[in-house]
Write an enzyme that holds these catalytic residues in place. Structure first.
Site, PDB file in Angstrom:
ATOM      1  N   ASP A  94       0.836  -1.205   0.000  1.00 14.43           N
ATOM      2  CA  ASP A  94       0.000   0.000   0.000  1.00 14.43           C
ATOM      3  C   ASP A  94       0.874   1.259   0.000  1.00 14.43           C
ATOM      4  O   ASP A  94       0.711   2.145  -0.841  1.00 14.43           O
ATOM      5  CB  ASP A  94      -0.920   0.010   1.227  1.00 14.43           C
ATOM      6  CG  ASP A  94      -1.874  -1.182   1.218  1.00 14.43           C
ATOM      7  OD1 ASP A  94      -2.089  -1.747   0.141  1.00 14.43           O
ATOM      8  OD2 ASP A  94      -2.383  -1.532   2.301  1.00 14.43           O
ATOM      9  N   GLU A 125       1.123  -6.629  -5.083  1.00 10.42           N
ATOM     10  CA  GLU A 125       0.696  -5.737  -6.150  1.00 10.42           C
ATOM     11  C   GLU A 125       1.851  -4.963  -6.775  1.00 10.42           C
ATOM     12  O   GLU A 125       2.063  -5.003  -7.981  1.00 10.42           O
ATOM     13  CB  GLU A 125      -0.320  -4.750  -5.573  1.00 10.42           C
ATOM     14  CG  GLU A 125      -0.842  -3.789  -6.581  1.00 10.42           C
ATOM     15  CD  GLU A 125      -2.187  -3.203  -6.195  1.00 10.42           C
ATOM     16  OE1 GLU A 125      -2.461  -2.099  -6.616  1.00 10.42           O
ATOM     17  OE2 GLU A 125      -2.964  -3.847  -5.483  1.00 10.42           O
TER      18      GLU A 125
HETATM   19  O1  TRH Z   1       4.321  -6.192   0.623  1.00 10.31           O
HETATM   20  P1  TRH Z   1       3.252  -6.752  -0.216  1.00 10.31           P
HETATM   21  O2  TRH Z   1       2.823  -8.093   0.112  1.00 10.31           O
HETATM   22  O3  TRH Z   1       2.011  -5.794  -0.196  1.00 10.31           O
HETATM   23  C1  TRH Z   1       0.682  -6.263  -0.144  1.00 10.31           C
HETATM   24  C2  TRH Z   1       0.011  -6.084  -1.472  1.00 10.31           C
HETATM   25  O4  TRH Z   1       0.128  -4.790  -2.001  1.00 10.31           O
HETATM   26  C3  TRH Z   1      -1.444  -6.429  -1.343  1.00 10.31           C
HETATM   27  O5  TRH Z   1      -2.096  -6.203  -2.577  1.00 10.31           O
HETATM   28  C4  TRH Z   1      -2.050  -5.586  -0.245  1.00 10.31           C
HETATM   29  O6  TRH Z   1      -3.375  -5.861  -0.109  1.00 10.31           O
HETATM   30  C5  TRH Z   1      -1.316  -5.879   1.048  1.00 10.31           C
HETATM   31  O7  TRH Z   1       0.050  -5.559   0.891  1.00 10.31           O
HETATM   32  C6  TRH Z   1      -1.876  -5.118   2.223  1.00 10.31           C
HETATM   33  O8  TRH Z   1       3.743  -6.789  -1.755  1.00 10.31           O
HETATM   34  P2  TRH Z   1       3.954  -5.643  -2.837  1.00 10.31           P
HETATM   35  O9  TRH Z   1       2.660  -5.049  -3.228  1.00 10.31           O
HETATM   36  O10 TRH Z   1       4.753  -6.219  -3.889  1.00 10.31           O
HETATM   37  O11 TRH Z   1       4.811  -4.516  -2.098  1.00 10.31           O
HETATM   38  C7  TRH Z   1       6.142  -4.697  -1.779  1.00 10.31           C
HETATM   39  C8  TRH Z   1       6.885  -3.381  -1.897  1.00 10.31           C
HETATM   40  O12 TRH Z   1       8.173  -3.526  -1.328  1.00 10.31           O
HETATM   41  C9  TRH Z   1       7.094  -2.947  -3.332  1.00 10.31           C
HETATM   42  O13 TRH Z   1       6.964  -1.538  -3.417  1.00 10.31           O
HETATM   43  C10 TRH Z   1       8.525  -3.362  -3.628  1.00 10.31           C
HETATM   44  C11 TRH Z   1       9.146  -3.122  -2.293  1.00 10.31           C
HETATM   45  N1  TRH Z   1      10.400  -3.831  -1.991  1.00 10.31           N
HETATM   46  C12 TRH Z   1      11.540  -3.082  -1.780  1.00 10.31           C
HETATM   47  O14 TRH Z   1      11.508  -1.833  -1.914  1.00 10.31           O
HETATM   48  N2  TRH Z   1      12.687  -3.713  -1.437  1.00 10.31           N
HETATM   49  C13 TRH Z   1      12.781  -5.060  -1.315  1.00 10.31           C
HETATM   50  O15 TRH Z   1      13.871  -5.592  -1.009  1.00 10.31           O
HETATM   51  C14 TRH Z   1      11.596  -5.834  -1.568  1.00 10.31           C
HETATM   52  C15 TRH Z   1      11.667  -7.337  -1.467  1.00 10.31           C
HETATM   53  C16 TRH Z   1      10.424  -5.187  -1.890  1.00 10.31           C
END
Ligand code: TRH
Length: 379
Positions: free
Chosen positions: A18, A273
């Site tokens: 989010d 997402e």
């Molecule tokens: O963390 P998430 O599982 O977020 C989830 C989803 O958005 C889901 O739809 C929502 O309902 C829930 O949260 C509450 O996965 P997502 O969306 O991929 O977000 C991860 C973020 O972290 C993304 O912006 C990429 C970032 N990231 C980094 O910046 N550095 C890292 O090392 C990693 C592994 C990820």
């Protein structure tokens, strides 16, 4: 219009998606649309993981042109913005809502929804929801993959930067502080929720014919990998080899570096997402673990994306991709380890497809530009 004030409200439920999405949007609105943006977030610690410059002690901090404000309760009295974004139905503070309703010229009020490839999204994108208790109308804005949705976040220079990065792999790995892959070795990044398929898949890679190095940023995936190999050290920065698999424990990266990790790997496991979208912009094969929802509601969402993504994928790559993704999400007839070989045999076709898919997506207008236009029409 340039110089308008925007407020983005984000409540962190769990994880990083989010706030990761809102932070990306806020920066793009400032950098590419010259807007004044405040990002209200209740949990600055999550933002700090994605952007280490976020100072936990500051109630207000300007970073990359975005005013990051701590969303506290009670909510402080502030001037109402021209555009108000309620991210993922987070519900605006009562006092802010009342001030919106009292304003002679009402702001554009948007409920920015989750991403889905399901058909109903295009039917609901842009719908108005007049509020029965207040002289205000809220509009639904859905990101998506088709021309009838609000599109995907894509920074102006993203494709150009990725292309330049991928043209120079040696330099790319150095920038990531990782040695280049050895000859014949493939690099896989791994970001997932706790996944019962993971231990068997790691064992399958260790026993397999292909040399694999698996790069795992800190989080659930790394914890699970560490407990799958209890005799090995997987402290951040550590690495070990077992059979044909080497596992590298990375720190949790900034969003910029995480993008670059995705651009560098031959295959990316992503989730939720935002990383799911970034993996598509990486133009490399990827495997998605969808955010689990009650009553298996996520199964339909997963199938909807698979149907879209695989439309132009030829057999047998199409079946291999479907089977591996379903297995990874716990919906398969077989385990992910059993589907792996058939999946990776299609590596060449999957790589070409990933690149064509990214090119196809980039033909659409980016989400931030669509959102700005949508809001301007309301003002
Ligand atoms: O963390 P998430 O599982 O977020 C989830 C989803 O958005 C889901 O739809 C929502 O309902 C829930 O949260 C509450 O996965 P997502 O969306 O991929 O977000 C991860 C973020 O972290 C993304 O912006 C990429 C970032 N990231 C980094 O910046 N550095 C890292 O090392 C990693 C592994 C990820």
């Amino acid at each position: 219009m340039r110089g308008r004030n925007w407020d983005i409200f984000c409540r962190v439920i769990d994880n990083f998606g989010d706030i990761g999405f809102c932070w990306r949007l806020a920066r793009q609105l400032v950098a590419e649309h010259d807007l004044r943006v405040r990002l209200w977030v209740d949990d600055r610690a999550s933002l700090n993981r994605l952007c280490p410059e976020v100072n936990m002690a500051d109630v207000e901090q300007v970073l990359q042109g975005v005013a990051i404000r701590h969303w506290t309760s009670p909510f402080p009295p502030v001037e109402i913005a021209d555009v108000v974004i309620e991210a993922f139905a987070c519900e605006l503070p009562e006092s802010y809502l009342a001030a919106m309703a009292a304003r002679p010229k009402k702001p554009a009020w948007i409920n920015l929804e989750y991403l889905s490839a399901e058909n109903w999204v295009s039917e609901n994108h842009g719908l108005a929801s007049p509020q029965p208790r207040m002289p205000l109308t809220k509009y639904f804005f859905f990101p998506g993959f088709t021309p009838y949705t609000g599109g995907l976040l894509r920074e102006k220079n993203l494709v150009r930067q990725r292309t330049a990065w991928q043209a120079d792999p040696g330099n790319a790995w150095q920038h990531l502080k990782l040695p280049p892959a050895e000859a014949g070795e493939i690099s896989i990044s791994l970001f997932c929720y706790e996944n019962s398929a993971l231990p068997d898949l790691l064992r399958c890679w260790a026993a397999g014919k292909t040399r694999i190095r698996c790069l795992i940023p800190a989080g659930q995936a790394l914890t699970q990998a560490a407990s799958s190999f209890p005799q090995q050290d997987l402290a951040i920065g550590a690495a070990f080899r077992q059979g044909n698999l080497s596992v590298h424990a990375l720190p949790f990266l900034s969003q910029e570096l995480y993008d670059r990790l995705l651009w560098s790997c031959d295959l990316n496991f992503v989730r939720g997402e935002d990383s799911f979208v970034r993996a598509q912009w990486a133009a490399r094969p990827f495997v998605w673990q969808i955010y689990p929802q009650g009553h298996a509601a996520h199964h339909a969402k997963l199938e909807a994306f698979l149907a879209l993504y695989c439309t132009r994928l030829e057999e047998p790559a199409k079946t291999a991709c479907r089977q591996f993704w379903l297995a990874w999400n716990g919906f398969g007839q077989t385990g992910a380890d059993q589907s792996w070989t058939a999946y990776w045999q299609q590596r060449g076709t999957l790589a070409t497809h990933a690149s064509q898919w990214a090119a196809h997506l980039s033909e659409a207008e980016d989400m931030a530009s669509q959102l700005v236009r949508f809001c301007e029409n309301l003002l």
